[in-house]
Design an enzyme around this catalytic site. Structure first.
Site, PDB file in Angstrom:
ATOM      1  CE  LYS A   1      70.905 128.835  68.424  1.00 11.77           C
ATOM      2  NZ  LYS A   1      70.606 129.396  67.096  1.00 11.77           N
TER       3      LYS A   1
ATOM      4  CD  GLU B   1      65.714 128.967  60.210  1.00 10.88           C
ATOM      5  OE1 GLU B   1      66.185 129.920  60.857  1.00 10.88           O
ATOM      6  OE2 GLU B   1      65.368 127.905  60.734  1.00 10.88           O
TER       7      GLU B   1
ATOM      8  NE  ARG C   1      66.322 128.830  70.673  1.00  6.14           N
ATOM      9  CZ  ARG C   1      66.744 129.957  70.115  1.00  6.14           C
ATOM     10  NH1 ARG C   1      65.972 130.619  69.254  1.00  6.14           N
ATOM     11  NH2 ARG C   1      67.929 130.451  70.404  1.00  6.14           N
TER      12      ARG C   1
HETATM   13  C1  LIG Z   1      69.900 130.485  66.514  1.00  4.51           C
HETATM   14  C2  LIG Z   1      69.183 130.475  65.230  1.00  4.51           C
HETATM   15  C3  LIG Z   1      68.382 131.560  64.812  1.00  4.51           C
HETATM   16  C4  LIG Z   1      68.281 132.838  65.594  1.00  4.51           C
HETATM   17  O1  LIG Z   1      67.682 132.683  66.820  1.00  4.51           O
HETATM   18  P1  LIG Z   1      67.836 133.783  67.959  1.00  4.51           P
HETATM   19  O2  LIG Z   1      67.181 133.175  69.124  1.00  4.51           O
HETATM   20  O3  LIG Z   1      67.170 135.018  67.502  1.00  4.51           O
HETATM   21  O4  LIG Z   1      69.315 134.001  68.138  1.00  4.51           O
HETATM   22  C5  LIG Z   1      67.688 131.425  63.624  1.00  4.51           C
HETATM   23  N1  LIG Z   1      67.785 130.318  62.856  1.00  4.51           N
HETATM   24  C6  LIG Z   1      68.560 129.274  63.224  1.00  4.51           C
HETATM   25  C7  LIG Z   1      68.637 128.090  62.339  1.00  4.51           C
HETATM   26  C8  LIG Z   1      69.280 129.323  64.417  1.00  4.51           C
HETATM   27  O5  LIG Z   1      70.050 128.275  64.750  1.00  4.51           O
END
Ligand SMILES: *Cc1c(COP(=O)(O)O)cnc(C)c1O
Length: 341
Positions: free
Chosen positions: A184, A220, A82
């Site tokens: 991210k 989300e 990622r």
């Molecule tokens: C980090 C994150 C998540 C959760 O991801 P995980 O890999 O399960 O920790 C979900 N949404 C956003 C916007 C994130 O930055």
């Protein structure tokens, strides 16, 4: 190994400085060998690209102690992948995926005394990140980058038992179509700060963001993906190009299908159908699943049948199974658990 004298069950989710961190620098078009260092401070130009144009990306994962006393991390290869995807979208060099996993392992080893004991609910949170470090004033990507991993112990997410959350439908957007919602990057968080402060002031735990183009589909929250359970026990998660692909959510979908024998669907979820779901949860590394009891849509409430006292039954099963896998109480799918030797 002498564990640090920390009240593990009561530390909360905040930064606690640990002894060691990993650093690798990218200059002249290549990454150096990287090293574990002591210094927690970073010195950079006042004009560093990260400070002016927010060229920075990050990851989050945890190290913890399993029932049989091993220190492990959960699916770090997916964090590596990622971060590589985030790098490509942000015009940053990819930190090789095998080196990413090695950097995580080195950081955990170097801070082994900070890995909370089994049963405390606490974990060692790991924060890999990368940023453009050389001075840039005309708008362009940096040439030099720094990749770091630090560790900080964090307490159990739910102290005194899990409590379902009340969230609101936000009037702000998190991510544009064709934007950066799927990576991210700090920038996705910077613009969510006002929205989260506003939600908190109004008494809500989190924001539900809808798709920016039509405001009809569930995306989300600021930092967690949605899972819904239908009245006939199907597990549904929204599909969208502007959602960050949560590793927890992807793992839970596998758990639902392979361990619990449930039907799973990743598809567009219209906000209109949310009222018909039986359960709702937020998935992310920090809490695994936070149950949602209520969604406030501009004063109109959607109350899930699971209520405000406990998780819904399927959410609970998903939570127990994934945490069982993580803690070594249940057999994990191949490659999910990386033991730190
Ligand atoms: C980090 C994150 C998540 C959760 O991801 P995980 O890999 O399960 O920790 C979900 N949404 C956003 C916007 C994130 O930055």
């Amino acid at each position: 190994m002498a564990k640090k004298n920390i009240d593990w069950a009561n530390i909360g989710f905040g930064y606690i400085k640990t002894d060691k961190r990993y650093v690798s620098n990218y200059t002249g078009g290549k990454w150096d060998d990287g090293a574990i260092i002591d210094d927690d401070m970073i010195t950079m130009s006042e004009c560093a690209c990260v400070l002016q144009y927010a060229q920075t990306i990050f990851e989050g994962l945890k190290a913890y102690t399993t029932e049989d006393g091993k220190i492990v991390v959960f699916r770090p290869d997916l964090n590596a992948q990622r971060l590589a995807n985030s790098s490509r979208r942000m015009e940053m060099p990819v930190f090789p995926e095998d080196r990413f996993v090695d950097a995580v392992v080195q950081t955990v080893k170097a801070n082994a005394d900070f890995v909370p004991p089994y049963g405390t609910g606490a974990t060692l949170y790991l924060r890999p990140y990368m940023f453009g470090i050389n001075p840039v004033i005309g708008v362009k990507p940096a040439d030099d980058f720094q990749f770091r991993v630090f560790a900080t112990p964090v307490g159990p997410y739910f102290k005194g038992g899990v409590k379902p959350l009340t969230i609101k439908v936000s009037d702000f957007d998190r991510a544009a179509p064709h934007g950066t919602g799927f990576i991210k990057a700090g920038l996705n968080y910077a613009m969510s700060l006002h929205a989260i402060v506003t939600a908190h002031e109004e008494g809500f735990a989190e924001n539900m963001y809808l798709d920016a183009a039509t405001r009809t589909k569930v995306e989300e929250t600021g930092g967690a993906n949605f899972l819904f359970v239908t009245k006939d026990n199907k597990v549904v998660t929204p599909k969208s190009d502007s959602i960050l692909p949560s590793i927890t959510r992807r793992s839970l979908m596998v758990v639902a299908k392979e361990y619990l024998g449930l039907e799973v669907e990743e598809r567009e979820v219209f906000f209109d159908e949310v009222k018909d779901f039986a359960e709702c949860g937020l998935c992310g590394t920090a809490a695994v699943i936070s149950p949602v009891g209520k969604i406030n849509d501009h004063g109109k409430e959607i109350c899930f049948p699971s209520g405000m006292e406990k998780m819904g039954p399927i959410t609970q099963k998903l939570y127990d199974t994934l945490t069982g896998i993580q803690m070594g109480r249940l057999e994990a799918p191949a490659g999910w658990i990386r033991v730190i030797e």
